[in-house]
Design a protein around this motif. Structure first.
Motif, PDB file in Angstrom:
ATOM      1  N   PHE A 372      -3.613   8.753   8.363  1.00 54.14           N
ATOM      2  CA  PHE A 372      -2.570   7.823   7.980  1.00 54.14           C
ATOM      3  C   PHE A 372      -1.321   8.313   7.746  1.00 54.14           C
ATOM      4  N   GLN A 373      -1.275   9.130   6.805  1.00 55.67           N
ATOM      5  CA  GLN A 373       0.196   9.609   6.138  1.00 55.67           C
ATOM      6  C   GLN A 373       0.658  10.422   7.110  1.00 55.67           C
ATOM      7  N   MET A 374      -0.017  11.287   8.053  1.00 63.15           N
ATOM      8  CA  MET A 374       0.618  12.143   8.873  1.00 63.15           C
ATOM      9  C   MET A 374       1.164  11.291   9.989  1.00 63.15           C
ATOM     10  N   ASP A 375       0.482  10.355  10.495  1.00 63.73           N
ATOM     11  CA  ASP A 375       1.256   9.460  11.272  1.00 63.73           C
ATOM     12  C   ASP A 375       2.531   8.909  10.961  1.00 63.73           C
ATOM     13  N   GLY A 376       2.453   8.572   9.721  1.00 62.76           N
ATOM     14  CA  GLY A 376       3.592   7.936   9.160  1.00 62.76           C
ATOM     15  C   GLY A 376       4.877   8.996   9.220  1.00 62.76           C
ATOM     16  N   VAL A 377       4.470  10.219   8.726  1.00 67.29           N
ATOM     17  CA  VAL A 377       5.678  11.447   8.899  1.00 67.29           C
ATOM     18  C   VAL A 377       5.972  11.762  10.256  1.00 67.29           C
ATOM     19  N   PHE A 378       4.987  11.432  11.230  1.00 64.46           N
ATOM     20  CA  PHE A 378       5.532  11.848  12.455  1.00 64.46           C
ATOM     21  C   PHE A 378       6.058  10.890  13.399  1.00 64.46           C
TER      22      PHE A 378
END
Length: 445
Positions: A372-378
């Motif tokens: 979830f968090q890395m999706d947000g970053v990318f």
């Protein structure tokens, strides 16, 4: 990269929570609409009507999930322009996305009958259920342009770090929908049509409120002219980002559809038990989505500002808070899971089976946190090609693990494959972060 283009800003726990908390509340309010729609139709005592709403909701979930790039893509591009302090590009991003939303919205209307017939042929259902679906769908589909416009406005507000206003929009959308559903169905006895008209009115009213908010924030004297809005390079970039996010969304839909189909292959009891357990994951995701939205805004702003320390800090804080939320959700599901299962079904066979696989379901929020968090970053950084590629790689791994473990472990193998899928998404994106950040911030920002 010239140091003159670097625009430092501070990332704090308070700043992260100022985005995450309102957006979490906004996301949590969304399931209430479905509950109320089902509840009010349920008062009419006709199971076919409930089924019609359910089938219609599936169709719109697929359409709108596919078009979610209008929200997330707009957030990333707007956040970067905001970080670069380029007000003209901030507003141009809004108008470009708006043009795409309107075009897609009317394309869906033009193809609405084809979409319905294809969907019904795939989903099935009795004649009575399909008749109810046709009524509901035929009304609600008219709101598609408004719904897609609302995606754009919501994404634009998040990109501008206006999470409070985004919460206002979601509150209007869900509040009007719930209020009108109760009034039109229970008060005026409109039946399924009442639920459809409530959805239409809610999207239209929210679009009107959203335009009022947006044009209050746009600097009228510095409105971007048509040449800037229709700039070929900017349009190509927006289309590429949105294309990659759409492919990623399709892959995610396939992953969950595959889980459902494979659950069904093990029988009705396993299918029902796994659907109950997946509800726990989806509830956990509403909490994680708020923090992921904070990651979108802050990562995008950092890239636009060319400021590596803010990017690193936002990554650290959002992932840290995300794991705290994921751990708490998993702990709650582990402890309260049996009671939740009993509340969701009265079938003893389903209850027993759900309890058997509860440990796997309880782990999904924690294992899925990094994804979830890395999706947000990318999304915020608009590194969409990497996000697409890592999603497809993780999906292939998911199917491979399922193929290897299911013959040996049965349903447990399916759950392990899902957990591997969630974990692989997060770890693969984290692995790509170092290389992408080095390109985005040459010289360290």
């Amino acid at each position: 990269m010239s140091t003159a283009t670097v625009r430092p800003f501070e990332v704090t726990h308070r700043g992260v929570l100022a985005i995450a908390i309102p957006m979490t509340l906004a996301y949590l309010s969304t399931p209430l609409v479905g509950l109320v729609d089902t509840g009010v139709i349920g008062q009419l005592g006709d199971a076919a009507l409930i089924g019609g709403i359910a089938l219609g909701a599936v169709i719109f979930d697929i359409v709108f999930t596919t078009m979610n790039f209008l929200r997330s893509g707009t957030t990333g591009l707007t956040a970067q322009a905001h970080g670069a302090q380029d007000r003209t590009e901030v507003d141009a991003s809004f108008f470009r996305a708006l043009i795409v939303a309107v075009a897609i919205g009317f394309a869906v209307l033009a193809l609405k009958d084809v979409i319905l017939e294809v969907a019904l042929s795939l989903i099935g259902g009795s004649e009575a259920v399909q008749a109810a679906t046709r009524t509901y769908y035929g009304i609600r589909v008219l709101a598609t342009p408004f719904a897609l416009i609302n995606y754009v406005i919501l994404g634009w507000l998040i990109g501008l770090n206006r999470a409070g206003l985004a919460l206002v929009l979601q509150t209007v959308l869900n509040g009007v929908n719930i209020g009108l559903s109760l009034y039109l169905v229970l008060g005026l006895d409109y039946g399924v049509a009442g639920v459809g008209w409530a959805s239409f009115a809610a999207e239209a009213v929210t679009a009107a409120v959203g335009f009022f908010i947006a044009f209050g924030l746009i600097e009228r004297m510095r409105m971007p002219h048509r040449g800037v809005i229709l700039d070929r390079g900017a349009l190509i970039r927006m289309i590429a980002v949105n294309r990659d996010i759409m492919i990623r969304s399709f892959a995610l839909l396939f992953a969950f559809a595959f889980f459902t189909s494979q659950s069904a292959a093990h029988g009705d009891v396993v299918l029902a038990a796994n659907q109950v357990l997946m509800t726990l994951f989806f509830v956990g995701s509403f909490f994680l989505d708020g923090m992921a939205t904070a990651a979108e805004q802050l990562a995008g702003r950092s890239v636009g500002a060319r400021y590596r320390p803010a990017f690193d800090r936002s990554l650290k804080l959002t992932v840290g808070w995300g794991f705290a939320i994921g751990f708490a959700a998993s702990l709650v599901f582990w402890i309260a899971g049996p009671a939740i299962i009993d509340a969701m079904t009265t079938n003893e066979a389903v209850r027993e089976t759900a309890r058997l696989y509860l440990p796997f379901a309880a782990l999904t929020p924690l294992v899925g946190t990094l994804a979830f968090q890395m999706d947000g970053v990318f999304i915020g950084a608009t590194w969409s090609a990497d996000m697409r590629n890592m999603m497809l790689l993780s999906l292939a791994l998911y199917v491979a693990i399922w193929w290897m473990l299911t013959p040996l472990l049965g349903v447990s193998g399916l759950w392990i494959a899902l957990l591997v899928f969630l974990g692989a998404r997060g770890l693969s994106l984290l692995w790509r972060t170092r290389a992408r950040a080095a390109m985005a911030f040459p010289g360290g920002g």
